[in-house]
Design a protein around this motif. Structure first.
Motif, PDB file in Angstrom:
ATOM      1  N   SER B  49     168.450  24.513  33.375  1.00 51.38           N
ATOM      2  CA  SER B  49     168.673  25.778  32.649  1.00 51.38           C
ATOM      3  C   SER B  49     169.891  26.493  33.203  1.00 51.38           C
ATOM      4  O   SER B  49     170.671  27.101  32.458  1.00 51.38           O
ATOM      5  CB  SER B  49     167.453  26.692  32.755  1.00 51.38           C
ATOM      6  OG  SER B  49     166.352  26.099  32.113  1.00 51.38           O
ATOM      7  N   GLN B  93     165.261  28.741  26.524  1.00 49.23           N
ATOM      8  CA  GLN B  93     163.900  28.428  26.931  1.00 49.23           C
ATOM      9  C   GLN B  93     163.005  29.659  26.702  1.00 49.23           C
ATOM     10  O   GLN B  93     161.869  29.534  26.273  1.00 49.23           O
ATOM     11  CB  GLN B  93     163.896  28.020  28.413  1.00 49.23           C
ATOM     12  CG  GLN B  93     162.612  27.364  28.865  1.00 49.23           C
ATOM     13  CD  GLN B  93     162.728  26.763  30.284  1.00 49.23           C
ATOM     14  OE1 GLN B  93     163.795  26.762  30.902  1.00 49.23           O
ATOM     15  NE2 GLN B  93     161.623  26.233  30.784  1.00 49.23           N
ATOM     16  N   ASP B 176     167.653  24.108  25.289  1.00 45.28           N
ATOM     17  CA  ASP B 176     166.874  24.081  26.526  1.00 45.28           C
ATOM     18  C   ASP B 176     165.377  24.051  26.211  1.00 45.28           C
ATOM     19  O   ASP B 176     164.805  25.064  25.796  1.00 45.28           O
ATOM     20  CB  ASP B 176     167.227  25.316  27.364  1.00 45.28           C
ATOM     21  CG  ASP B 176     166.716  25.199  28.804  1.00 45.28           C
ATOM     22  OD1 ASP B 176     166.023  24.208  29.115  1.00 45.28           O
ATOM     23  OD2 ASP B 176     167.017  26.109  29.596  1.00 45.28           O
ATOM     24  N   GLU B 177     164.779  22.908  26.420  1.00 47.78           N
ATOM     25  CA  GLU B 177     163.331  22.740  26.207  1.00 47.78           C
ATOM     26  C   GLU B 177     162.864  23.274  24.859  1.00 47.78           C
ATOM     27  O   GLU B 177     161.897  24.024  24.767  1.00 47.78           O
ATOM     28  CB  GLU B 177     162.534  23.416  27.338  1.00 47.78           C
ATOM     29  CG  GLU B 177     162.827  22.774  28.674  1.00 47.78           C
ATOM     30  CD  GLU B 177     161.734  23.026  29.713  1.00 47.78           C
ATOM     31  OE1 GLU B 177     160.604  23.368  29.323  1.00 47.78           O
ATOM     32  OE2 GLU B 177     162.025  22.852  30.904  1.00 47.78           O
TER      33      GLU B 177
HETATM   34 MG   LIG Z   1     164.681  25.219  32.687  1.00 45.24          MG
END
Ligand SMILES: [Mg+2]
Ligand SMILES: Nc1ncnc2c1ncn2[C@@H]1O[C@H](COP(=O)(O)OP(=O)(O)OP(=O)(O)O)[C@@H](O)[C@H]1O
Lengths: 434, 264
Positions: B49, B93, B176-177
């Motif tokens: 991240s 995220q 991100d995710e």
């Molecule tokens: Mg992360």
């Protein structure tokens, strides 16, 4: 500010002016009683805010004069709207559909109402909701009243369209305070919305002392919204209060956008069982403006519910105090009182305070509060900017979002848009002081 | 063809609570081109991240060494909004919630921010594009009139990030995710959204913990990040090997001196 006053002379002058104005005896008597009270009445308490040196009780004699109707040129008058337009003391327009008049709805200037409907006005005008002898400002208002509106909605009448009260302060004239009173009586089971719009024409420094009293009888529902945009040279005192009976609701959505110093006192008296009130106030202050607001909800009735939400954005060297006063009286079992007061600082030179004041004299209640004074949320700014939105626009969006609570509660789209535009304009004008 | 290059990137972050600075990225090298999908995998707390936030320009992350180049031009000195308008996008995220600003209003502002003042998108064109993408993502129209992410469920937030991606159409998307917290159906929908962007004018860097996502969005390149560096780069099958052998296996194979969060 005011010279030592000769109250006897003042009273005879006042009585003469009121009599010349054709006022009923009870009105004149009420004025004179207010003068008696003025002699030793104190200013109201405003926590952490000083109004002692404000010109709130100017020593101008009571006079009645016509204002130029052209000063209302900016007011959107439309035959299919329910509206009353006043410039200073002069009523320019009254639009009330015949079918509402037939049902007994009254929308008129307050002096006409005093003469023609004493049965509906005398018992309520500054006697039981806001009282003449409460403090120096209420006494002054009752004594020197020079403008106003009466709205009466009979039992069971439901009005879908908002009722617009447009008031243009005439500050083209010196020494011309606007002392205006709106009295609203909502009979049982009635249901309607009122939108008040306050503006100023002219640059003279004058007082605006504007009150609204709402008597909401059982099971009635009144949604009051205001868009206050009085001018920079106006010192404003606002007092808006409702007495709310059993099963009745009064909501306030107040967009306090005045450019001058303002003291606002907004009050819901939850008297009846299961009465409700939701009071929302937003403001945006700039320059060296000082704004102090007391928003109070008093739970007297069992299972009454009152919410306060106040949000302000402070810029430049301005000062804003939000006092949220929640008072639960002993016996108001099952009452519910929530409040949230937040101030967003856009300048390190501005001063803001958000004070929840809770007075709880009953055990069986639900009460909560939140308060904060802070800056624009950095995470929100980052998120918006990460989508390409410029810093300036991101800030405007976050602030508009922060102030949206009142915007949503305004029943007319064009007024919502005008209030949004005013917010944007004030934000643009507010020079950035980091 | 556009390129995004990360060169010997060292990044520090200051922990406000403990008031100490910590180096998170310790020399990351990565080159992406449009037309490619890259995936980054790696253990918790390894700096994935941090890498995406640093590329986007989140002010908490300080570059102490190295550079980030977009089409050969360093973007380190550019503020976040400028990077976005140059074509970068970060699907976060943990997206922020913004009260009082509707999703639709926000999307329009974002799209208009990269258009000239005299070429702002018309309401009609905007709604047409919006409807198309809502349908693709199986999202209800009511989501656009709600306040930005406010009260959205975890999965709704992720979908909303992808909706923004489809509306804004960036050159490079760092995701991100986007798969965390998604149910199987939502995972397919979100993957469909990303795949619809695939083409010569789009590149993406996908951060994920799960090989499963990469079955739906098949990457051209897979990187493994550990201890603030990219330690291995390979093809799509690298993700499968990792899934089988875990990070400890790879670390030992590479002889790295990295502590993993879940050990001991
Ligand atoms: Mg992360
Ligand atoms: N803003 C911050 N303040 C303090 N520490 C931070 C900050 N951002 C990241 N860190 C620290 O940097 C390290 C890397 O965090 P990062 O979020 O980049 O990891 P990650 O690889 O994305 O992990 P995960 O897989 O759990 O999402 C962690 O130890 C984290 O605590």
């Amino acid at each position: 500010m005011e010279a030592v006053q000769d109250y006897t002379a003042l009273k005879s002058e006042l009585a003469a002016a009121a009599n010349d104005h054709g006022e009923p005896k009870w009105v004149v008597d009420q004025r004179l009683a207010a003068v008696d009270n003025l002699a030793d009445a104190a200013l109201p308490e405003v926590n952490r805010f000083d109004i002692h040196r404000w010109p709130l009780t100017p020593a101008e004699p009571l006079t009645f004069s016509q204002s130029n109707g052209d000063l209302a040129a900016n007011v959107p008058v439309a035959a299919d709207h329910i509206q009353i337009v006043q410039v200073g003391q002069t009523t320019v327009t009254v639009n009330l559909p015949a079918e509402l008049a037939d049902q007994g709805v009254i929308l008129t200037d307050i002096f006409t109402a005093f003469r023609e409907h004493p049965d509906l006005t005398q018992p309520h005008f500054m006697t039981e909701i806001i009282k003449t002898n409460e403090d120096r400002l209420t006494s002054f208002h009752a004594a020197f009243l020079n403008s106003g509106i009466f709205l009466y909605v009979p039992k069971g009448v439901v009005i879908d369209q908002p009722i617009e009260l447009h008031l243009v302060q005439d500050s083209t004239q010196e020494k011309h305070p606007l002392i205006s009173h709106v009295l609203i009586v909502a009979e049982a089971d009635s249901h309607f919305a009122v939108m008040q719009h306050l503006t100023t024409q002219g640059d003279c420094a004058n007082l605006a002392s504007c009150m609204v009293e709402v008597l909401a009888r059982s099971n009635s529902e009144v949604h009051f919204s205001s868009f206050d945009e009085l001018g920079p040279n106006t010192t404003t005192y606002l007092n808006r209060r409702a007495n709310i009976s059993r099963d009745a609701t009064v909501d306030w959505a107040i967009g306090l956008m005045n450019d001058g110093d303002t003291f606002g006192d907004f009050d819901s008296e939850l008297i009846g069982e299961n009465s409700k009130s939701d009071a929302k106030v937003i403001t945006l202050t700039g320059g060296r403006q000082r704004v102090g607001v007391n928003t109070r909800v008093t739970n007297r009735g069992k299972k009454s519910t009152g919410n306060i939400l106040q949000r302000g954005v402070i810029m430049e060297k301005s000062k804003l105090i939000f006092n949220g006063i929640g008072h639960i009286i002993h016996g108001a079992a099952g009452a519910n009182a929530e409040q949230e007061n937040r101030v967003l600082m856009m300048s390190s030179k501005a001063h803001g305070d958000a004070n929840p004041i809770l007075l709880i004299d009953e055990n069986d209640v639900l009460a909560g509060h939140a308060a904060s004074v802070g800056q624009v949320d950095a995470k929100q700014m980052y998120y918006l900017m990460s989508r390409g939105i410029t810093k300036a626009q991101a800030k405007r969006l976050v602030i508009r979002g922060f102030l949206s609570a009142v915007l949503q509660a305004i029943p007319a789209k064009d007024v919502r848009q005008n209030l949004t535009d005013t917010i944007e304009r004030k934000l643009e004008n507010g020079a950035e002081i980091e | 063809m556009a390129t995004l290059e990360v060169k010997d990137l060292h990044v520090e972050v200051k922990d406000d609570e403990q008031n100490k600075t910590q180096e998170i990225l310790k020399g990351v090298n990565l080159t992406m081109k449009t037309g490619e999908i890259h995936a980054i995998m790696g253990p918790n707390g390894t700096g994935k991240s941090t890498l995406s936030q640093t590329i986007m320009g989140q002010p908490a992350y300080h570059v102490t060494q190295g550079d980030i180049l977009l089409n050969g031009e360093s973007i380190l000195k550019m503020p976040v909004d400028e990077r976005a308008r140059k074509g970068l996008f970060l699907g976060m995220q943990y997206p922020a919630e913004i009260q009082g600003v509707t999703n639709a209003e926000f999307l329009r502002a974002a799209m208009n921010s990269r258009r000239a003042d005299d070429d702002q998108i018309s309401v009609m064109a905007f709604l047409k594009e919006l409807d198309k993408n809502l349908e693709l993502l199986d999202m209800s129209e009511s989501m656009t009139e709600r306040y930005l992410n406010e009260g959205f469920s975890g999965g709704e937030k992720k979908r909303n990030e992808i909706l923004q991606l489809l509306m804004i159409k960036p050159t490079f998307a760092l995701l991100d995710e986007i798969d965390s917290g998604l149910d199987i159906d939502a995972l397919k929908v979100v993957s469909k959204g990303v795949n619809s962007m695939r083409g010569d004018n789009f590149g993406s860097l996908i951060i994920t913990h799960y090989q499963r996502l990469l079955n739906y969005i098949v990457p051209d390149v897979v990187h493994v990040m550990m201890g603030g560096r990219i330690v291995k780069t390979g093809k799509a099958d690298l993700a499968k090997t990792l899934e089988k052998e875990g990070y400890a296996g790879l670390r030992d194979e590479l002889g790295l001196d990295v502590e993993l969060v879940d050990e001991n």
